[in-house]
Design a protein around this motif. Sequence first.
Motif, mmCIF file in Angstrom:
data_model
loop_
_atom_site.group_PDB
_atom_site.id
_atom_site.type_symbol
_atom_site.label_atom_id
_atom_site.label_comp_id
_atom_site.label_asym_id
_atom_site.label_seq_id
_atom_site.Cartn_x
_atom_site.Cartn_y
_atom_site.Cartn_z
ATOM 1 N N THR A 132 -8.911 -15.161 -32.708
ATOM 2 C CA THR A 132 -9.041 -15.869 -31.440
ATOM 3 C C THR A 132 -8.853 -17.354 -31.720
ATOM 4 O O THR A 132 -8.657 -17.760 -32.870
ATOM 5 C CB THR A 132 -10.432 -15.643 -30.811
ATOM 6 O OG1 THR A 132 -11.430 -16.262 -31.650
ATOM 7 C CG2 THR A 132 -10.754 -14.163 -30.678
ATOM 8 N N GLU A 133 -8.928 -18.156 -30.682
ATOM 9 C CA GLU A 133 -8.851 -19.600 -30.892
ATOM 10 C C GLU A 133 -9.990 -20.085 -31.781
ATOM 11 O O GLU A 133 -9.837 -21.046 -32.545
ATOM 12 C CB GLU A 133 -8.874 -20.327 -29.543
ATOM 13 C CG GLU A 133 -7.609 -20.116 -28.715
ATOM 14 C CD GLU A 133 -7.630 -20.897 -27.414
ATOM 15 O OE1 GLU A 133 -8.639 -21.612 -27.183
ATOM 16 O OE2 GLU A 133 -6.664 -20.805 -26.643
ATOM 17 N N LYS A 134 -11.139 -19.420 -31.706
ATOM 18 C CA LYS A 134 -12.295 -19.819 -32.501
ATOM 19 C C LYS A 134 -12.159 -19.409 -33.962
ATOM 20 O O LYS A 134 -12.676 -20.096 -34.849
ATOM 21 C CB LYS A 134 -13.570 -19.208 -31.915
ATOM 22 C CG LYS A 134 -13.944 -19.744 -30.543
ATOM 23 C CD LYS A 134 -15.205 -19.074 -30.025
ATOM 24 C CE LYS A 134 -15.572 -19.577 -28.637
ATOM 25 N NZ LYS A 134 -16.776 -18.892 -28.101
ATOM 26 N N LYS A 180 -9.163 -18.697 -35.624
ATOM 27 C CA LYS A 180 -7.909 -19.083 -36.277
ATOM 28 C C LYS A 180 -8.171 -20.171 -37.313
ATOM 29 O O LYS A 180 -8.753 -21.210 -37.011
ATOM 30 C CB LYS A 180 -6.902 -19.582 -35.238
ATOM 31 C CG LYS A 180 -5.528 -19.859 -35.832
ATOM 32 C CD LYS A 180 -4.534 -20.219 -34.730
ATOM 33 C CE LYS A 180 -3.135 -20.439 -35.328
ATOM 34 N NZ LYS A 180 -2.157 -20.768 -34.267
ATOM 35 N N ASP A 228 -3.399 -9.945 -30.481
ATOM 36 C CA ASP A 228 -3.298 -11.388 -30.663
ATOM 37 C C ASP A 228 -1.861 -11.869 -30.830
ATOM 38 O O ASP A 228 -1.625 -13.081 -30.884
ATOM 39 C CB ASP A 228 -4.126 -11.828 -31.872
ATOM 40 C CG ASP A 228 -3.872 -10.968 -33.088
ATOM 41 O OD1 ASP A 228 -2.915 -11.242 -33.821
ATOM 42 O OD2 ASP A 228 -4.622 -9.995 -33.291
ATOM 43 N N LYS A 283 -3.909 -15.892 -22.717
ATOM 44 C CA LYS A 283 -4.188 -16.769 -21.579
ATOM 45 C C LYS A 283 -2.996 -16.823 -20.631
ATOM 46 O O LYS A 283 -3.156 -16.794 -19.404
ATOM 47 C CB LYS A 283 -4.545 -18.168 -22.076
ATOM 48 C CG LYS A 283 -5.936 -18.263 -22.692
ATOM 49 C CD LYS A 283 -6.308 -19.703 -22.991
ATOM 50 C CE LYS A 283 -7.737 -19.799 -23.485
ATOM 51 N NZ LYS A 283 -8.126 -21.200 -23.785
ATOM 52 N N ASP A 310 0.264 -14.080 -26.090
ATOM 53 C CA ASP A 310 -0.455 -15.236 -25.542
ATOM 54 C C ASP A 310 -1.295 -14.718 -24.381
ATOM 55 O O ASP A 310 -0.816 -14.559 -23.255
ATOM 56 C CB ASP A 310 0.535 -16.309 -25.068
ATOM 57 C CG ASP A 310 -0.154 -17.595 -24.630
ATOM 58 O OD1 ASP A 310 -1.258 -17.514 -24.061
ATOM 59 O OD2 ASP A 310 0.433 -18.667 -24.841
#
Length: 388
Positions: free
Chosen positions: A268-270, A272, A135, A140, A138
């Motif tokens: 993850t984005e979810k 964080k 993580d 993506k 980046d």
Amino acid sequence: MAMRRAIACALKKSVTATSTNLTSFSSPFSRNLHSSSDSKKIVGVFYKANEYASMNPNFVGSVEGSLGIRDWLESQGHHYIVTDDKDGPDSELEKHISDLHVLITTPFHPAYVTAERIKRAKNLELLLTAGIGSDHIDLKAAAAAGLTVAEVTGSNVVSVAEDELMRILILVRNFVPGYQQAINGEWNVAGIAYRAYDLEGKTIGTVGAGRIGKLLLQRLKPFNCNLLYHDRIQMDPELENQTGAKYEEDLVKMLGKCDVVVINTPLTEKTKGMFNKELIAKMKKGVLIVNNARGAIMDTQAVVDACSSGHIGGYSGDVWYPQPAPKDHPWRHMPNHAMTPHISGTTIDAQLRYAAGVKDMLDNYFKGEDFPPQNYIVKEGELAPQYR
């Protein structure tokens, strides 16, 4: 020679993990990972061991140890640069961004690979994590650029699970104040005993039951606890029976039942900032929290406030954000904590395993061969499921 034998032994004993299913496709932007057998520029970013470097010949996870692969790489004509200087425009890492082919870094002293760095790294093909958890990249941006991201899956899961068990016991038994009394020449049993408990009979829940979470549950079973877990995928019935753990589909309901919560989910984005003021408020008053996953899963100030109010009875972990943690990081000074630097996954045994895994993947890379499927985090533009 002893180091080489140890790494070879560790490679034979490496954890065989179950495959991670990656739905791959041929991206028009993919960089050719195995474009040639020419000399490659490889940069490793590790922490410095300094005076401790010479105290253990198997201390390979440091700048000085360099994963024990320098002679092997240079004998094949590759250029291997190792540094701990990773942050800012004048860092040693930044000097090599424009022409490196492979970047190796670790979760313990992470080189943050931003979209801006990826854009400048015109020759970059491969990002390797010596350990578990990518993580700091980046992902993506890496996928969009056609990079391959991989880690040594399974290399330090035993190390982290053992560390989590230790931290649970430290919090439950109120160990830290007792230790502080011992070194300060004090003797006040009541000052420790008033909030010291047995582990037996307590309800412990893990948020995430992947490789580390499962190992932790297996190690907790003999303590006769009430074991719960929340995950996006339920275990098969046989494994549930082996661990004695009960699946909780509703995270909030599980958290409300737990005396101890252990965080084992990826960042993850979810996830964080997932443990914010609102979610913490739904947990039991006095709950104990262990987090060896990632510091950024927690809302930093929410943890400080809850520890100060007593809603969190104790917080222990070895992950911070950012890393290394600055001297004024508020977790250093909050009450009832048992924090350490990021150490759980970098025992000597773990170092030998992830050094062996990196060497094996580099060998595959030079030969134009695939890595073990479970090691891929980004492959041909597709992220592994746990990071989506």
